[in-house]
Motif scaffolding. Sequence first.
Motif: not given
Length: 239
Positions: A177-181, A220-230
């Motif tokens: 859960d690194n992304l959620l944190q 869920a669609k393309n599993k982008s890295d955390i920085n892109q998702l942030k």
Amino acid sequence: MDIERQIDEFVLPGDTIALSTLPSPLDSSNSITLGPGLHYDKYTNAFTSHGCGHVREPSSLTYYIDGHRLSVSSLTTGDLILGIVVRRQLESLLVDIGYNELASLSLYDFEGSTKRTKPNVDRGDIIYGRLKIDGECQPQITCVNDDGKADGMGVLNENGYLFSIPIDIANDLIHHDNLLQELGNEIPYEIAIGANGRIWIKAAATRTMIALRKVILERAKNKSDINQLKTLFQQSLVS
């Protein structure tokens, strides 16, 4: 007054289906066959849905709910799940957790519940619980741990937002859960993730919940890295 849904309409758990004008399933001379997701109540003479999907009629007098359902092997005893209460009975609840069969949840499987003080739970409420019994029998869930404590389980706040994602992504979020944190460090929010592929989120602003959902679905669609998702999260908050 509840609206009766028609053939090919999308239904939710608890919706009434307009099949009541057809012969009763108890009439053996011309019986109706109900497939996954449908239930007939002989006391009210009503057909109701206990799943999400479209009402289908593949052949004459045969009906089912066409929607994604989990196989029994998808979950194991002890998994945390999210469910929707379909019906309240005298001592238990019937809960849609994504199986072909509704799960049973005893009203005594809530922290502090007794015969005198049962929890205030009704149809449509969202439950966060743990799978108590799986396998070939009817699945059972509980909202207390081995010490009888809720430990975060129970009825979730009605102001939250529930949606579904692929099961593998849900399990990845549960265990990594690194992304959620990272997102929680920017804006506080509540989240409950079920191993059955459902996620419930709640934040102070609706915009935040929409942004969180967008980021999770993008992962869920393309599993982008955390920085892109942030970055996507920040853009969604201001767009």
